[in-house]
Design an enzyme around this catalytic site. Structure first.
Site, PDB file in Angstrom:
ATOM      1  CE1 TYR A   1      -3.960  -2.147   0.158  1.00 38.57           C
ATOM      2  CE2 TYR A   1      -2.715  -3.232   1.846  1.00 38.57           C
ATOM      3  CZ  TYR A   1      -3.668  -3.506   0.610  1.00 38.57           C
ATOM      4  OH  TYR A   1      -4.335  -4.755   0.979  1.00 38.57           O
TER       5      TYR A   1
ATOM      6  CG  HIS B   1      -8.751  -0.621  -5.191  1.00 43.02           C
ATOM      7  ND1 HIS B   1      -9.660  -0.917  -4.032  1.00 43.02           N
ATOM      8  CD2 HIS B   1     -10.485  -0.377  -5.865  1.00 43.02           C
ATOM      9  CE1 HIS B   1     -10.806  -1.418  -3.933  1.00 43.02           C
ATOM     10  NE2 HIS B   1     -11.682  -1.340  -5.149  1.00 43.02           N
TER      11      HIS B   1
ATOM     12  NE  ARG C   1      -6.179  -8.988  -0.701  1.00 43.24           N
ATOM     13  CZ  ARG C   1      -6.301  -8.182   0.324  1.00 43.24           C
ATOM     14  NH1 ARG C   1      -7.345  -7.332   0.617  1.00 43.24           N
ATOM     15  NH2 ARG C   1      -5.803  -8.671   1.301  1.00 43.24           N
TER      16      ARG C   1
END
Length: 140
Positions: A18, A95, A106
């Site tokens: 991330y 995202h 996912r």
């Protein structure tokens, strides 16, 4: 700008996936870019599905578009999907990671089918692109 579950941990949680930017840094950059574009942005984060749904439902009274990173609710929340579908606002799903290159569970977004657009895998830049796209819609 609505950030879903666990996004309050950005910068600490799995930075290899991330990134290292914190949620506060992302929100500050969104605020700077919004100012440059001559629009306003309000950033909120919740770990609670119902609170996100309430915010989506109240958005048309105050906003002209939604940027939404639903986090894990992307793949599981029919209720959040229905809330996005039920408001008369263009929504851009964002995202940080490329959800289509991750684990099989996912790779499906319940939100994408009711969103105006979807940006995945561009890190924090994706939020800025979503903001620019929505700001451009008001000029169309």
């Amino acid at each position: 700008m609505l950030h879903g579950p666990n996004l309050n941990l950005l910068g600490k949680r799995e930075p290899e996936v991330y990134g290292r930017a914190s949620l506060a840094e992302i929100d500050a950059e969104l605020g700077r870019r919004a100012s440059e574009l001559g629009v306003a942005v309000e950033c909120r984060q919740s770990n609670h599905e119902g609170e996100l749904i309430d915010w989506v439902q109240s958005a048309p009274a105050a906003f002209q578009g939604l940027i939404l990173n639903p986090g894990g609710l992307t793949h599981t929340s029919v209720a959040l999907r229905d809330a996005v579908a039920g408001v008369s606002l263009p929504a851009v799903e964002v995202h940080l990671s490329n959800i289509f290159a991750r684990e099989p569970f996912r790779r499906e977004s319940l939100i994408a089918g009711v969103a105006w657009g979807c940006i995945s895998g561009l890190g924090p830049t994706g939020y800025l692109l979503a903001l620019e796209a929505l700001a451009g819609r008001r000029d169309a």
